[in-house]
Write a protein that holds these residues in place. Structure first.
Motif, PDB file in Angstrom:
ATOM      1  N   ARG A   1       0.823  -1.211   0.000  1.00  0.00           N
ATOM      2  CA  ARG A   1       0.000   0.000   0.000  1.00  0.00           C
ATOM      3  C   ARG A   1       0.858   1.261   0.000  1.00  0.00           C
ATOM      4  NH1 ARG A   1      -5.136  -1.086   4.094  1.00  0.00           N
ATOM      5  NH2 ARG A   1      -6.153  -2.705   2.788  1.00  0.00           N
ATOM      6  N   GLU A   2       1.925   1.219   0.782  1.00  0.00           N
ATOM      7  CA  GLU A   2       2.844   2.363   0.812  1.00  0.00           C
ATOM      8  C   GLU A   2       3.485   2.570  -0.555  1.00  0.00           C
ATOM      9  OE1 GLU A   2       5.219   5.496   2.301  1.00  0.00           O
ATOM     10  OE2 GLU A   2       3.462   4.479   3.135  1.00  0.00           O
ATOM     11  N   PHE A   3       3.918   1.482  -1.162  1.00  0.00           N
ATOM     12  CA  PHE A   3       4.550   1.560  -2.480  1.00  0.00           C
ATOM     13  C   PHE A   3       3.554   2.057  -3.533  1.00  0.00           C
ATOM     14  CE2 PHE A   3       5.653  -0.348  -6.571  1.00  0.00           C
ATOM     15  CZ  PHE A   3       6.956   0.109  -6.726  1.00  0.00           C
ATOM     16  N   THR A   4       2.295   1.551  -3.464  1.00  0.00           N
ATOM     17  CA  THR A   4       1.278   1.971  -4.427  1.00  0.00           C
ATOM     18  C   THR A   4       0.951   3.454  -4.271  1.00  0.00           C
ATOM     19  OG1 THR A   4       0.309  -0.246  -4.411  1.00  0.00           O
ATOM     20  CG2 THR A   4      -1.056   1.545  -5.273  1.00  0.00           C
ATOM     21  N   GLY A   5       0.760   3.886  -3.029  1.00  0.00           N
ATOM     22  CA  GLY A   5       0.448   5.299  -2.795  1.00  0.00           C
ATOM     23  C   GLY A   5       1.567   6.222  -3.233  1.00  0.00           C
ATOM     24  N   ARG A   6       2.799   5.832  -2.890  1.00  0.00           N
ATOM     25  CA  ARG A   6       3.941   6.652  -3.295  1.00  0.00           C
ATOM     26  C   ARG A   6       4.083   6.679  -4.814  1.00  0.00           C
ATOM     27  NH1 ARG A   6       9.469   5.243  -0.393  1.00  0.00           N
ATOM     28  NH2 ARG A   6       8.085   5.687   1.364  1.00  0.00           N
ATOM     29  N   GLY A   7       3.828   5.530  -5.448  1.00  0.00           N
ATOM     30  CA  GLY A   7       3.920   5.490  -6.910  1.00  0.00           C
ATOM     31  C   GLY A   7       2.877   6.355  -7.584  1.00  0.00           C
ATOM     32  N   LEU A   8       1.631   6.347  -7.065  1.00  0.00           N
ATOM     33  CA  LEU A   8       0.567   7.177  -7.649  1.00  0.00           C
ATOM     34  C   LEU A   8       0.879   8.659  -7.502  1.00  0.00           C
ATOM     35  CD1 LEU A   8      -2.642   5.241  -6.531  1.00  0.00           C
ATOM     36  CD2 LEU A   8      -1.745   5.471  -8.843  1.00  0.00           C
ATOM     37  N   VAL A   9       1.352   9.044  -6.325  1.00  0.00           N
ATOM     38  CA  VAL A   9       1.697  10.449  -6.104  1.00  0.00           C
ATOM     39  C   VAL A   9       2.829  10.875  -7.033  1.00  0.00           C
ATOM     40  CG1 VAL A   9       2.642  12.093  -4.447  1.00  0.00           C
ATOM     41  CG2 VAL A   9       0.871  10.480  -3.726  1.00  0.00           C
ATOM     42  N   SER A  10       3.843  10.029  -7.150  1.00  0.00           N
ATOM     43  CA  SER A  10       4.965  10.343  -8.037  1.00  0.00           C
ATOM     44  C   SER A  10       4.515  10.415  -9.494  1.00  0.00           C
ATOM     45  CB  SER A  10       6.069   9.289  -7.887  1.00  0.00           C
ATOM     46  OG  SER A  10       6.532   9.224  -6.554  1.00  0.00           O
ATOM     47  N   LEU A  11       3.619   9.511  -9.877  1.00  0.00           N
ATOM     48  CA  LEU A  11       3.113   9.506 -11.250  1.00  0.00           C
ATOM     49  C   LEU A  11       2.343  10.785 -11.556  1.00  0.00           C
ATOM     50  CD1 LEU A  11       2.775   7.889 -13.882  1.00  0.00           C
ATOM     51  CD2 LEU A  11       0.686   6.913 -12.900  1.00  0.00           C
ATOM     52  N   CYS A  12       1.511  11.205 -10.618  1.00  0.00           N
ATOM     53  CA  CYS A  12       0.758  12.458 -10.815  1.00  0.00           C
ATOM     54  C   CYS A  12       1.700  13.647 -10.939  1.00  0.00           C
ATOM     55  CB  CYS A  12      -0.206  12.673  -9.656  1.00  0.00           C
ATOM     56  SG  CYS A  12      -1.586  11.496  -9.608  1.00  0.00           S
ATOM     57  N   GLY A  13       2.725  13.683 -10.091  1.00  0.00           N
ATOM     58  CA  GLY A  13       3.697  14.766 -10.172  1.00  0.00           C
ATOM     59  C   GLY A  13       4.433  14.785 -11.490  1.00  0.00           C
ATOM     60  N   MET A  14       4.876  13.619 -11.942  1.00  0.00           N
ATOM     61  CA  MET A  14       5.567  13.541 -13.226  1.00  0.00           C
ATOM     62  C   MET A  14       4.651  13.890 -14.387  1.00  0.00           C
ATOM     63  SD  MET A  14       8.681  12.925 -12.696  1.00  0.00           S
ATOM     64  CE  MET A  14       9.125  12.602 -14.407  1.00  0.00           C
ATOM     65  N   ALA A  15       3.360  13.533 -14.287  1.00  0.00           N
ATOM     66  CA  ALA A  15       2.410  13.865 -15.346  1.00  0.00           C
ATOM     67  C   ALA A  15       2.265  15.376 -15.489  1.00  0.00           C
ATOM     68  CB  ALA A  15       1.055  13.219 -15.058  1.00  0.00           C
ATOM     69  N   ILE A  16       2.233  16.086 -14.364  1.00  0.00           N
ATOM     70  CA  ILE A  16       2.130  17.544 -14.421  1.00  0.00           C
ATOM     71  C   ILE A  16       3.374  18.145 -15.073  1.00  0.00           C
ATOM     72  CG2 ILE A  16       2.047  19.636 -13.026  1.00  0.00           C
ATOM     73  CD1 ILE A  16      -0.602  18.192 -13.200  1.00  0.00           C
ATOM     74  N   VAL A  17       4.543  17.618 -14.701  1.00  0.00           N
ATOM     75  CA  VAL A  17       5.793  18.123 -15.284  1.00  0.00           C
ATOM     76  C   VAL A  17       5.826  17.868 -16.789  1.00  0.00           C
ATOM     77  CG1 VAL A  17       8.299  17.847 -15.305  1.00  0.00           C
ATOM     78  CG2 VAL A  17       7.068  17.874 -13.127  1.00  0.00           C
ATOM     79  N   ILE A  18       5.457  16.654 -17.189  1.00  0.00           N
ATOM     80  CA  ILE A  18       5.467  16.299 -18.610  1.00  0.00           C
ATOM     81  C   ILE A  18       4.462  17.144 -19.384  1.00  0.00           C
ATOM     82  CG2 ILE A  18       4.967  14.450 -20.253  1.00  0.00           C
ATOM     83  CD1 ILE A  18       6.048  12.488 -18.150  1.00  0.00           C
ATOM     84  N   LEU A  19       3.276  17.339 -18.794  1.00  0.00           N
ATOM     85  CA  LEU A  19       2.253  18.155 -19.462  1.00  0.00           C
ATOM     86  C   LEU A  19       2.733  19.589 -19.641  1.00  0.00           C
ATOM     87  CD1 LEU A  19      -0.614  18.440 -20.582  1.00  0.00           C
ATOM     88  CD2 LEU A  19      -1.399  18.911 -18.243  1.00  0.00           C
ATOM     89  N   THR A  20       3.360  20.135 -18.616  1.00  0.00           N
ATOM     90  CA  THR A  20       3.881  21.502 -18.717  1.00  0.00           C
ATOM     91  C   THR A  20       4.955  21.612 -19.790  1.00  0.00           C
ATOM     92  OG1 THR A  20       3.446  21.846 -16.355  1.00  0.00           O
ATOM     93  CG2 THR A  20       4.947  23.384 -17.432  1.00  0.00           C
ATOM     94  N   LEU A  21       5.856  20.639 -19.816  1.00  0.00           N
ATOM     95  CA  LEU A  21       6.902  20.643 -20.843  1.00  0.00           C
ATOM     96  C   LEU A  21       6.306  20.484 -22.239  1.00  0.00           C
ATOM     97  CD1 LEU A  21       9.660  18.468 -19.124  1.00  0.00           C
ATOM     98  CD2 LEU A  21       9.672  20.944 -19.480  1.00  0.00           C
TER      99      LEU A  21
END
Length: 299
Positions: free
Chosen positions: A9-29
């Motif tokens: 659960r910790e790994f899944t939650g951390r992965g989802l948060v990281s994925l959302c953050g990276m998606a915002i960065v990629i979208l901005t770029l």
């Protein structure tokens, strides 16, 4: 619950948060690259110079792929800058005064009445501001100054000042509330009056937060399209006075992009305007970050 389940659960939650953050960065770029490519077509494909675009006074781009027109956007840039700066001059004194009142003069009244009213102002759609300005403010300016029409830079600036007032007020109030109370107590202990404390201690201590609020308000004013388009007059001429109709970048993009031929010179020039607005927004964000870092360094 076993340790493996907790770990998953910790790994899944951390992965989802990281994925959302990276998606915002990629979208901005992706948006940045897209605007850079489309906005540069004016200079790369159609051979216009940057100086012509920024300082040229003639706006007659051809609505075809052959080009050969004029893409001087100085009149739109000047309209946006003048309108936004006048709006700041109107809004900042009222915003800072309101922020001081609701935090230090009458906190109870500010918490129960004024802050909710400011939040309501922030939630009103821009089209409502533009419509009220068109049916109330524009006729009033026309009658007051005996003008052939009331749509003008002054009307657009007043509407913008009302729109950015909640932003500047809320952030300024937060900055003032964050000032260390010991500074104020020390000033009162030395015999300073309340106005002296506000003017000499409170405002200087909160100035970085207030500057951040002003820059955010300027960014909002610079990027507003619909409300400004309704009251500025949309005349393609360099602004000569506050009472003259003018045009601005956002209004020009909103009104012309839908009818411009894809791949044509007009379409490319409008994308260059969008790129210019994007760069200005980026510079505003950089300025806010620099102010914040300098404040942390001095803390």
């Amino acid at each position: 619950m076993s340790r493996n389940i907790k770990w998953r659960r910790e790994f899944t939650g951390r992965g989802l948060v990281s994925l959302c953050g990276m998606a915002i960065v990629i979208l901005t770029l992706a948006i940045s690259v897209f605007l850079l490519v489309r906005g540069s077509e004016t200079f790369v494909t159609f051979g216009h110079s940057l100086s012509e675009f920024l300082f040229g006074m003639t706006w007659k781009p051809a609505d075809d792929m052959a080009g050969g027109g004029k893409v001087g956007a100085a009149l739109f840039i000047a309209g946006s800058i003048i309108t936004s700066m006048v709006a700041l001059l109107i809004a900042v004194p009222f915003s800072v005064a309101t922020a001081i009142f609701i935090t230090k003069i009458s906190p109870e009244l500010g918490r129960k009445v004024i802050r909710p009213a400011v939040e309501i102002f922030a939630g009103i759609p821009s089209v409502v501001y533009g419509w009220v300005g068109l049916v109330v403010l524009v006729p009033w300016i026309q009658e007051l100054f005996h003008l052939p029409q009331g749509q003008s830079i002054l009307a657009a600036s007043v509407v913008l000042s009302v729109m950015i007032y909640p932003t500047i007020t809320s952030i300024s109030a937060d900055a003032i509330e964050s000032v260390n109370p010991k500074f104020l107590e020390g000033a009162y202990g030395l015999g300073a009056t309340r106005w002296q404390v506000i003017y000499s201690v409170l405002i200087p201590a909160a100035k970085r937060g207030i500057l951040t609020a002003i820059i955010l308000g300027l960014s909002r004013a610079f990027g507003e399209a619909l409300a400004v388009a309704m009251v500025i007059g949309k005349m393609k001429a360099f602004p000569t006075s506050l009472l003259a109709p003018a045009h601005c970048l956002t209004a020009a993009i909103a009104s012309d992009m839908g009818g411009a031929m894809d791949g044509g010179e007009l379409n490319a020039a409008l994308w260059s305007m969008a790129l210019f607005l994007f760069i200005m927004s980026f510079l505003f964000i950089v300025a806010i970050r620099l102010i914040g870092r300098k404040g942390q360094a001095n803390a």
